[in-house]
Design a protein around this motif. Structure first.
Motif, PDB file in Angstrom:
ATOM      1  N   ALA A  55     -31.781  32.280  11.406  1.00  0.00           N
ATOM      2  CA  ALA A  55     -30.558  32.326  12.197  1.00  0.00           C
ATOM      3  C   ALA A  55     -29.554  31.315  11.670  1.00  0.00           C
ATOM      4  CB  ALA A  55     -30.874  32.050  13.666  1.00  0.00           C
ATOM      5  N   GLY A  56     -28.295  31.750  11.529  1.00  0.00           N
ATOM      6  CA  GLY A  56     -27.246  30.864  11.047  1.00  0.00           C
ATOM      7  C   GLY A  56     -27.335  30.531   9.569  1.00  0.00           C
ATOM      8  N   GLY A  57     -28.165  31.236   8.838  1.00  0.00           N
ATOM      9  CA  GLY A  57     -28.372  30.951   7.418  1.00  0.00           C
ATOM     10  C   GLY A  57     -27.261  31.473   6.525  1.00  0.00           C
ATOM     11  N   ILE A  58     -27.307  31.061   5.274  1.00  0.00           N
ATOM     12  CA  ILE A  58     -26.380  31.541   4.255  1.00  0.00           C
ATOM     13  C   ILE A  58     -27.150  32.510   3.368  1.00  0.00           C
ATOM     14  CG2 ILE A  58     -24.964  30.901   2.257  1.00  0.00           C
ATOM     15  CD1 ILE A  58     -24.622  28.148   3.603  1.00  0.00           C
ATOM     16  N   TYR A  59     -26.592  33.705   3.185  1.00  0.00           N
ATOM     17  CA  TYR A  59     -27.247  34.739   2.378  1.00  0.00           C
ATOM     18  C   TYR A  59     -26.311  35.200   1.272  1.00  0.00           C
ATOM     19  CZ  TYR A  59     -30.888  34.805   5.802  1.00  0.00           C
ATOM     20  OH  TYR A  59     -31.932  34.421   6.602  1.00  0.00           O
ATOM     21  N   ALA A  60     -26.877  35.438   0.100  1.00  0.00           N
ATOM     22  CA  ALA A  60     -26.091  35.908  -1.036  1.00  0.00           C
ATOM     23  C   ALA A  60     -26.824  37.074  -1.694  1.00  0.00           C
ATOM     24  CB  ALA A  60     -25.869  34.785  -2.036  1.00  0.00           C
ATOM     25  N   LEU A  61     -26.040  37.978  -2.244  1.00  0.00           N
ATOM     26  CA  LEU A  61     -26.569  39.149  -2.931  1.00  0.00           C
ATOM     27  C   LEU A  61     -26.062  39.107  -4.366  1.00  0.00           C
ATOM     28  CD1 LEU A  61     -28.246  41.607  -1.985  1.00  0.00           C
ATOM     29  CD2 LEU A  61     -26.103  42.820  -1.631  1.00  0.00           C
ATOM     30  N   ASP A  62     -26.970  39.251  -5.323  1.00  0.00           N
ATOM     31  CA  ASP A  62     -26.617  39.222  -6.740  1.00  0.00           C
ATOM     32  C   ASP A  62     -26.753  40.605  -7.361  1.00  0.00           C
ATOM     33  OD1 ASP A  62     -26.199  36.467  -6.735  1.00  0.00           O
ATOM     34  OD2 ASP A  62     -28.260  36.019  -7.291  1.00  0.00           O
ATOM     35  N   GLU A  64     -28.075  42.393 -10.623  1.00  0.00           N
ATOM     36  CA  GLU A  64     -28.970  42.175 -11.753  1.00  0.00           C
ATOM     37  C   GLU A  64     -28.801  43.334 -12.728  1.00  0.00           C
ATOM     38  OE1 GLU A  64     -33.564  41.173 -11.736  1.00  0.00           O
ATOM     39  OE2 GLU A  64     -33.155  43.319 -11.855  1.00  0.00           O
ATOM     40  N   GLU A  65     -28.652  43.000 -14.008  1.00  0.00           N
ATOM     41  CA  GLU A  65     -28.530  44.009 -15.057  1.00  0.00           C
ATOM     42  C   GLU A  65     -29.731  43.866 -15.984  1.00  0.00           C
ATOM     43  OE1 GLU A  65     -25.257  45.027 -18.453  1.00  0.00           O
ATOM     44  OE2 GLU A  65     -26.166  43.053 -18.444  1.00  0.00           O
ATOM     45  N   ASP A  66     -30.563  44.884 -16.031  1.00  0.00           N
ATOM     46  CA  ASP A  66     -31.723  44.908 -16.934  1.00  0.00           C
ATOM     47  C   ASP A  66     -32.577  43.645 -16.830  1.00  0.00           C
ATOM     48  OD1 ASP A  66     -30.800  47.398 -17.867  1.00  0.00           O
ATOM     49  OD2 ASP A  66     -29.584  46.446 -19.410  1.00  0.00           O
ATOM     50  N   GLY A  67     -32.798  43.184 -15.611  1.00  0.00           N
ATOM     51  CA  GLY A  67     -33.683  42.041 -15.390  1.00  0.00           C
ATOM     52  C   GLY A  67     -33.031  40.671 -15.453  1.00  0.00           C
ATOM     53  N   VAL A  68     -31.700  40.622 -15.694  1.00  0.00           N
ATOM     54  CA  VAL A  68     -30.982  39.341 -15.795  1.00  0.00           C
ATOM     55  C   VAL A  68     -29.845  39.337 -14.776  1.00  0.00           C
ATOM     56  CG1 VAL A  68     -29.592  37.883 -17.318  1.00  0.00           C
ATOM     57  CG2 VAL A  68     -31.528  39.151 -18.252  1.00  0.00           C
ATOM     58  N   ILE A  69     -29.693  38.235 -14.039  1.00  0.00           N
ATOM     59  CA  ILE A  69     -28.608  38.142 -13.063  1.00  0.00           C
ATOM     60  C   ILE A  69     -27.270  38.168 -13.793  1.00  0.00           C
ATOM     61  CG2 ILE A  69     -27.509  36.700 -11.288  1.00  0.00           C
ATOM     62  CD1 ILE A  69     -30.166  37.970 -10.429  1.00  0.00           C
ATOM     63  N   PHE A  70     -26.422  39.117 -13.395  1.00  0.00           N
ATOM     64  CA  PHE A  70     -25.097  39.267 -14.003  1.00  0.00           C
ATOM     65  C   PHE A  70     -24.049  38.488 -13.206  1.00  0.00           C
ATOM     66  CE2 PHE A  70     -21.033  41.313 -14.774  1.00  0.00           C
ATOM     67  CZ  PHE A  70     -21.029  41.444 -16.148  1.00  0.00           C
ATOM     68  N   GLY A  71     -24.169  38.487 -11.892  1.00  0.00           N
ATOM     69  CA  GLY A  71     -23.189  37.777 -11.079  1.00  0.00           C
ATOM     70  C   GLY A  71     -23.426  37.965  -9.591  1.00  0.00           C
ATOM     71  N   ARG A  72     -22.668  37.249  -8.802  1.00  0.00           N
ATOM     72  CA  ARG A  72     -22.763  37.291  -7.339  1.00  0.00           C
ATOM     73  C   ARG A  72     -21.922  38.430  -6.803  1.00  0.00           C
ATOM     74  NH1 ARG A  72     -23.617  32.700  -4.452  1.00  0.00           N
ATOM     75  NH2 ARG A  72     -25.408  32.723  -5.817  1.00  0.00           N
ATOM     76  N   VAL A  73     -22.522  39.289  -5.999  1.00  0.00           N
ATOM     77  CA  VAL A  73     -21.814  40.409  -5.392  1.00  0.00           C
ATOM     78  C   VAL A  73     -21.202  39.988  -4.061  1.00  0.00           C
ATOM     79  CG1 VAL A  73     -22.066  42.739  -4.460  1.00  0.00           C
ATOM     80  CG2 VAL A  73     -23.281  42.101  -6.527  1.00  0.00           C
ATOM     81  N   GLY A  74     -21.904  39.177  -3.309  1.00  0.00           N
ATOM     82  CA  GLY A  74     -21.384  38.757  -2.016  1.00  0.00           C
ATOM     83  C   GLY A  74     -22.164  37.596  -1.440  1.00  0.00           C
ATOM     84  N   ARG A  75     -21.522  36.899  -0.494  1.00  0.00           N
ATOM     85  CA  ARG A  75     -22.162  35.778   0.202  1.00  0.00           C
ATOM     86  C   ARG A  75     -21.672  35.804   1.641  1.00  0.00           C
ATOM     87  NH1 ARG A  75     -22.599  29.369  -0.618  1.00  0.00           N
ATOM     88  NH2 ARG A  75     -21.940  28.837   1.479  1.00  0.00           N
TER      89      ARG A  75
END
Length: 135
Positions: A55-62, A64-75
């Motif tokens: 509850a009240g946490g910070i969540y982020a969605l990344d 991933e391209e071919d097994g490597v994080i490409f960038g942050r989609v949302g937070r």
């Protein structure tokens, strides 16, 4: 300069069902595999409610391209006491190599806890990729 071509082949993931809760650093089941051209611009869009375990946490969605994080989609910073949030974002994706690439949505390793991308009545989970052309 080249105009965009709309949705890429097999470029949409839509599900009326919720995913299972995923720990930080773990991919959701939202996956798109398609052929992309290096240097071309693509818009990646995500629309999904989510349930967080803290509850009240910070969540982020990344992205991933071919097994490597490409960038942050949302937070999302949840309000105190809240465990439900919504990702509604677009992200510019420009692959460095041409060919078949697999794109996944991943619960960021720094998220507060587990993350479940959730669907509701009339509100499916959606993830799609559009070709928007070259600069």
């Amino acid at each position: 300069r080249s105009p965009g071509g709309g949705l890429v082949q097999d470029g949409i993931f839509e599900s009326p069902a919720s995913d299972v809760a995923r720990a930080g650093g773990v991919n959701t089941n939202a996956t798109i595999t398609s052929v992309f051209e290096a240097g071309r611009r693509y818009r990646v869009t995500v629309l999904s409610q989510f349930n967080g375990s803290v509850a009240g946490g910070i969540y982020a969605l990344d992205l991933e391209e071919d097994g490597v994080i490409f960038g942050r989609v949302g937070r999302v910073d949840l309000e105190a006491g809240a465990t439900v949030g919504f990702f509604a974002s677009s992200f510019l994706y420009t692959p460095s190599t041409s060919g078949t690439h697999t794109l996944n949505l991943q619960n960021n390793a720094g998220s507060a806890g587990t993350l479940q991308l959730a669907a509701g009545v009339g509100q499916p989970r959606q993830f799609w990729v559009e070709d928007i052309g070259t600069p």
